[in-house]
Design an enzyme around this catalytic site. Structure first.
Site: not given
Length: 481
Positions: A178, A252, A286, A383
């Site tokens: 996906k 992750e 990331c 973040e």
């Protein structure tokens, strides 16, 4: 024979051809319910094309196709060398179409074309070649898991697909992938190339759209779910996968990566790489340095030089080869970044530069710098996932103090240190609680080096031998004659 309806667009001195339907069992087809949605070019807000919006029924059909391909098709029983040969051929086709892939990536995600060509696409090709080569040796005590689901984010659409699916396929699994709703196009182009490479039907299935993540988590025929995204969603996935059928999971997740800059650093390099650690890929990265700790004696000079360099950056069309900084991926994310900056100002951090939307069409954000950021502030803890440099001072010579502050986070994806003292660098790297530590560099990932986080940045690895183990199970066979 693949029948594929495509959207075409004359852009970047070429005509790009983009599949836009669900890819199930080796064929492109409309979503079962006929729904579609628009994917948007963040450079100007224009519609690129309509894309099929996969339904729960499409997930069932894709999983069924993947299971049939695994149970009864040639892929899992294929000699690993032959499987590797097909993956090499797929990588060659990706390289042959690299400019088209990079152009699609650029208009769909806002990535600067030069970066899309080198990193988004270039590292994707390297990843497939790396994992194709691994299975020239047969691991007779390890077996594939079966049907795997992979859910990827929007910041590196093709590269995140490659990081997960290359290891998954090389291990002999089949997959249902996906892509992020806002960036589906390079994944669907990849599906087209996989057919040309000779990958058997049902091995790769790709479903654009949104809202079906729960189906992947609970589907009884899925044996592994690989996910890159936010920590809250990762927690939900882990819980649902455990309750359904104890799926294997690799996650992750979020990060707030610290970068420590000591006064004995190479200042030119620390400025250049410090900026890259924050502004690379518009900050939609990331492992971006979510917080910079700069030693007090060089703090003011460092900030002055960063601002001086920001003023030289060219913001504009990502297809322009001279552009340094493109648009944010989508409008909702831009709005979130502007809100993030407002919170920083209200909490008392000093906005040195930026913090606003660029006055032009599209979803452009000014490269931003905050200083005087205290440990309790929201922007010190969370973040931004955007081009926002968050800087705090630390006292001269206070190595232990800055290490404590750098590790005082629930995240542990990446980290960095700049110093000419190799003993200090090694000491700091050993004590930083992160899955990756960069010393006098940043963003330097390699397909052979395992990538993944500690703490609430997740578990499991992409890349390297460790990634293969994520998609294999070990069987012990004892024989008595």
């Amino acid at each position: 024979m693949l029948f594929c309806t495509q959207a075409t667009k004359d852009v970047n001195n070429m005509t790009v051809k983009m599949p836009y339907q669900c890819f199930i069992n080796g064929q492109f087809e409309d979503a079962e319910n006929g729904k579609s949605y628009q994917t948007i070019n963040p450079t100007d807000g224009s519609v690129i094309c309509k894309v099929s919006y996969a339904s729960v029924g499409d997930v069932d059909r894709a999983v069924e196709a993947a299971k049939e391909a695994y149970d009864n098709g040639p892929w899992g029983r294929m000699n690993p060398r032959d499987r590797g040969s097909l993956l090499y051929k797929l990588a060659d086709l990706m390289e042959e179409h690299q400019e088209e892939l990079a152009t699609i990536e650029s208009i769909d995600s806002g990535a600067v074309y030069t970066l899309a060509l080198k990193t988004h696409v270039g590292m994707s090709i390297q990843t497939f070649r790396y994992f194709a080569g691994w299975f020239h040796t047969d691991y007779n005590t390890r077996e594939p898991l079966g049907v795997c689901a992979i859910v990827i984010p929007w910041n590196y659409p093709l590269m995140m697909l490659a990081w997960k699916s290359a290891a998954c396929l090389a291990a002999g699994n089949t997959l249902v992938l996906k892509p992020a709703q806002v960036t589906p196009l390079t994944a669907l182009k990849f599906a087209e190339l996989s057919v040309k490479a000779g990958i058997p039907k049902g091995v790769i299935n790709i479903l654009p759209g949104s809202g079906n993540e729960h189906k992947y988590k609970i589907h009884i025929d899925i044996r592994k779910l690989g996910f890159t995204g936010s920590t809250p969603i990762g927690k939900q996935i882990m819980k649902s996968c455990a309750v359904s059928n104890l799926k294997k999971v690799s996650l992750e997740l979020g990060g707030k990566s610290p970068l420590i800059i000591f006064s004995d650093c190479d200042m030119d390099k620390a400025v250049r790489m410090g900026m890259s650690s924050v502004y690379f890929n518009k900050g939609e990265n990331c492992i971006a340095a979510g917080r910079l700790f700069v030693e007090e004696s060089i703090h003011d000079e460092y900030i002055s030089r960063v601002v001086e360099e920001i003023k030289k950056m060219k913001i504009g069309d990502p297809l322009d080869r001279s552009t340094d900084h493109g648009p944010q991926n989508h409008k909702a994310h831009l709005d979130k970044l502007l809100e993030y900056c407002e919170v920083g100002i209200k909490e008392g951090a000093t906005l040195v530069y930026g913090g606003k939307q660029v006055d032009r069409p599209g979803y452009f954000m000014e490269p931003t710098v905050f200083t005087d950021v205290e440990d309790h502030m929201f922007i010190a803890k969370e973040e931004s996932f955007g081009p926002v440099m968050v800087v705090s001072k630390f006292k001269n010579g206070d190595v232990e103090g800055v290490l404590h502050r750098a590790n005082d986070t629930e995240y542990g994806l990446a980290s960095g240190v700049f110093t000419r003292d190799i003993n200090k660098a090694m000491y700091v790297s050993e004590r930083l609680e992160a899955g990756t530590v960069f010393i006098n560099t940043y963003n330097k990932t390699d397909v052979a080096s395992p990538f993944g986080g500690f703490k609430q940045s997740g578990f499991g690895k992409d890349l390297g031998e460790d990634a293969l183990m994520e998609y294999l199970k070990t069987k012990a066979v004892t024989v008595e004659y």
